[in-house]
Design a protein around this motif. Structure first.
Motif, short mmCIF file in Angstrom:
data_model
loop_
_atom_site.label_atom_id
_atom_site.label_comp_id
_atom_site.label_asym_id
_atom_site.label_seq_id
_atom_site.Cartn_x
_atom_site.Cartn_y
_atom_site.Cartn_z
N LEU A 107 -39.03 -22.35 -30.97
CA LEU A 107 -37.57 -22.48 -31.02
C LEU A 107 -37.05 -23.74 -30.34
O LEU A 107 -36.01 -24.24 -30.71
N GLY A 108 -37.73 -24.22 -29.35
CA GLY A 108 -37.25 -25.38 -28.61
C GLY A 108 -36.60 -24.95 -27.30
O GLY A 108 -36.10 -23.83 -27.17
N GLU A 109 -36.61 -25.86 -26.34
CA GLU A 109 -36.11 -25.55 -25.00
C GLU A 109 -34.63 -25.14 -25.00
O GLU A 109 -34.25 -24.20 -24.30
N GLN A 110 -33.81 -25.84 -25.76
CA GLN A 110 -32.37 -25.53 -25.75
C GLN A 110 -32.08 -24.15 -26.30
O GLN A 110 -31.27 -23.41 -25.74
N ARG A 111 -32.74 -23.80 -27.39
CA ARG A 111 -32.50 -22.47 -27.97
C ARG A 111 -33.03 -21.36 -27.05
O ARG A 111 -32.40 -20.32 -26.91
N ILE A 112 -34.18 -21.60 -26.45
CA ILE A 112 -34.73 -20.60 -25.53
C ILE A 112 -33.80 -20.43 -24.33
O ILE A 112 -33.51 -19.31 -23.91
N GLU A 113 -33.31 -21.53 -23.79
CA GLU A 113 -32.38 -21.46 -22.66
C GLU A 113 -31.09 -20.74 -23.05
O GLU A 113 -30.57 -19.92 -22.30
N ARG A 114 -30.62 -21.00 -24.27
CA ARG A 114 -29.38 -20.37 -24.74
C ARG A 114 -29.54 -18.86 -24.87
O ARG A 114 -28.71 -18.09 -24.40
N TYR A 115 -30.66 -18.41 -25.48
CA TYR A 115 -30.80 -16.96 -25.62
C TYR A 115 -31.12 -16.30 -24.28
O TYR A 115 -30.73 -15.16 -24.03
N THR A 116 -31.78 -17.01 -23.38
CA THR A 116 -32.02 -16.48 -22.04
C THR A 116 -30.72 -16.25 -21.29
O THR A 116 -30.53 -15.22 -20.65
N GLN A 117 -29.81 -17.20 -21.38
CA GLN A 117 -28.51 -17.06 -20.72
C GLN A 117 -27.71 -15.90 -21.31
O GLN A 117 -27.07 -15.13 -20.58
N LYS A 118 -27.76 -15.76 -22.64
CA LYS A 118 -27.03 -14.66 -23.29
C LYS A 118 -27.60 -13.31 -22.88
O LYS A 118 -26.85 -12.36 -22.62
N VAL A 119 -28.92 -13.21 -22.84
CA VAL A 119 -29.56 -11.95 -22.43
C VAL A 119 -29.21 -11.63 -20.98
O VAL A 119 -28.87 -10.49 -20.65
N SER A 120 -29.25 -12.63 -20.12
CA SER A 120 -28.93 -12.41 -18.71
C SER A 120 -27.50 -11.91 -18.55
O SER A 120 -27.25 -10.96 -17.80
N ALA A 121 -26.56 -12.52 -19.27
CA ALA A 121 -25.16 -12.09 -19.19
C ALA A 121 -25.00 -10.66 -19.71
O ALA A 121 -24.31 -9.84 -19.09
N ASP A 122 -25.65 -10.35 -20.83
CA ASP A 122 -25.57 -8.99 -21.38
C ASP A 122 -26.15 -7.96 -20.42
O ASP A 122 -25.60 -6.87 -20.25
N MET A 123 -27.26 -8.30 -19.79
CA MET A 123 -27.90 -7.35 -18.89
C MET A 123 -27.12 -7.15 -17.60
O MET A 123 -27.05 -6.03 -17.09
N GLU A 124 -26.52 -8.20 -17.09
CA GLU A 124 -25.67 -8.04 -15.90
C GLU A 124 -24.50 -7.11 -16.22
O GLU A 124 -24.15 -6.24 -15.42
N LYS A 125 -23.92 -7.29 -17.39
CA LYS A 125 -22.81 -6.43 -17.81
C LYS A 125 -23.29 -4.98 -17.98
O LYS A 125 -22.62 -4.04 -17.55
N PHE A 126 -24.46 -4.81 -18.59
CA PHE A 126 -25.00 -3.46 -18.80
C PHE A 126 -25.24 -2.75 -17.47
O PHE A 126 -24.92 -1.58 -17.32
N ILE A 127 -25.80 -3.47 -16.51
CA ILE A 127 -26.10 -2.86 -15.21
C ILE A 127 -24.82 -2.49 -14.48
O ILE A 127 -24.74 -1.45 -13.83
N GLN A 128 -23.77 -3.31 -14.62
CA GLN A 128 -22.49 -2.98 -13.99
C GLN A 128 -21.88 -1.75 -14.63
O GLN A 128 -21.31 -0.90 -13.95
N GLU A 129 -21.99 -1.64 -15.95
CA GLU A 129 -21.42 -0.50 -16.67
C GLU A 129 -22.25 0.77 -16.50
O GLU A 129 -21.73 1.87 -16.66
N ASN A 130 -23.54 0.63 -16.23
CA ASN A 130 -24.46 1.77 -16.13
C ASN A 130 -25.27 1.69 -14.85
O ASN A 130 -26.47 1.43 -14.88
N PRO A 131 -24.63 1.92 -13.70
CA PRO A 131 -25.36 1.77 -12.44
C PRO A 131 -26.46 2.80 -12.23
O PRO A 131 -27.37 2.58 -11.44
N ASN A 132 -26.43 3.91 -12.95
CA ASN A 132 -27.44 4.96 -12.79
C ASN A 132 -28.51 4.92 -13.87
O ASN A 132 -29.26 5.88 -14.02
N ALA A 133 -28.59 3.83 -14.61
CA ALA A 133 -29.60 3.73 -15.67
C ALA A 133 -31.00 3.67 -15.06
O ALA A 133 -31.21 3.10 -14.00
#
Length: 125
Positions: A52-78
């Motif tokens: 994919l290339g460094e830029q695309r990998i960095e972009r999807y990594t940032q998106k996943v990190s943001a989604d997961m931070e939001k998920f953990i905030q919404e579901n603290p008992n997961a």
């Protein structure tokens, strides 16, 4: 997206009696391990056309990190399993999007190069 969060939220609330709340570092490590595995598999592809290339990998990594931070905030008992499953889903989604984007760019470039060759051939005739 809200239906996914709702299903995880209901699963997390039913398992509250069974498990205690994870600390923020434990929750982060639960999804970070899944992301690291994905990044390791991407690194093995370096130098190949499907990389994919460094830029695309960095972009999807940032998106996943943001989604997961939001998920953990919404579901603290997961549970760690729920967090890992959600991380896997998010990685698949964002990595798939970046893969399609790369395929589109590669196709565009191949068509452009083919057209440039046609024009060069016409120029020399």
């Amino acid at each position: 997206m809200s239906t996914i969060n709702t299903s995880y939220r209901s699963q997390a609330t039913t398992s509250t009696q069974e498990s205690s709340t994870l600390s923020p570092t434990e929750a982060k490590s639960a999804w970070q391990n899944v992301l690291n595995q994905s990044l390791d598999s991407d690194a093995k592809l370096k130098g190949r056309t499907i990389y994919l290339g460094e830029q695309r990998i960095e972009r999807y990594t940032q998106k996943v990190s943001a989604d997961m931070e939001k998920f953990i905030q919404e579901n603290p008992n997961a549970t760690p399993e729920q967090i890992a499953q959600h991380a896997s889903d998010r990685i698949s989604k964002h990595k798939g999007y970046e893969t399609v984007s790369k395929m589109t760019d590669d196709y565009f470039m191949s068509r452009m190069m083919a057209r440039a060759k046609e024009l060069m051939a016409d120029l020399w005739e």
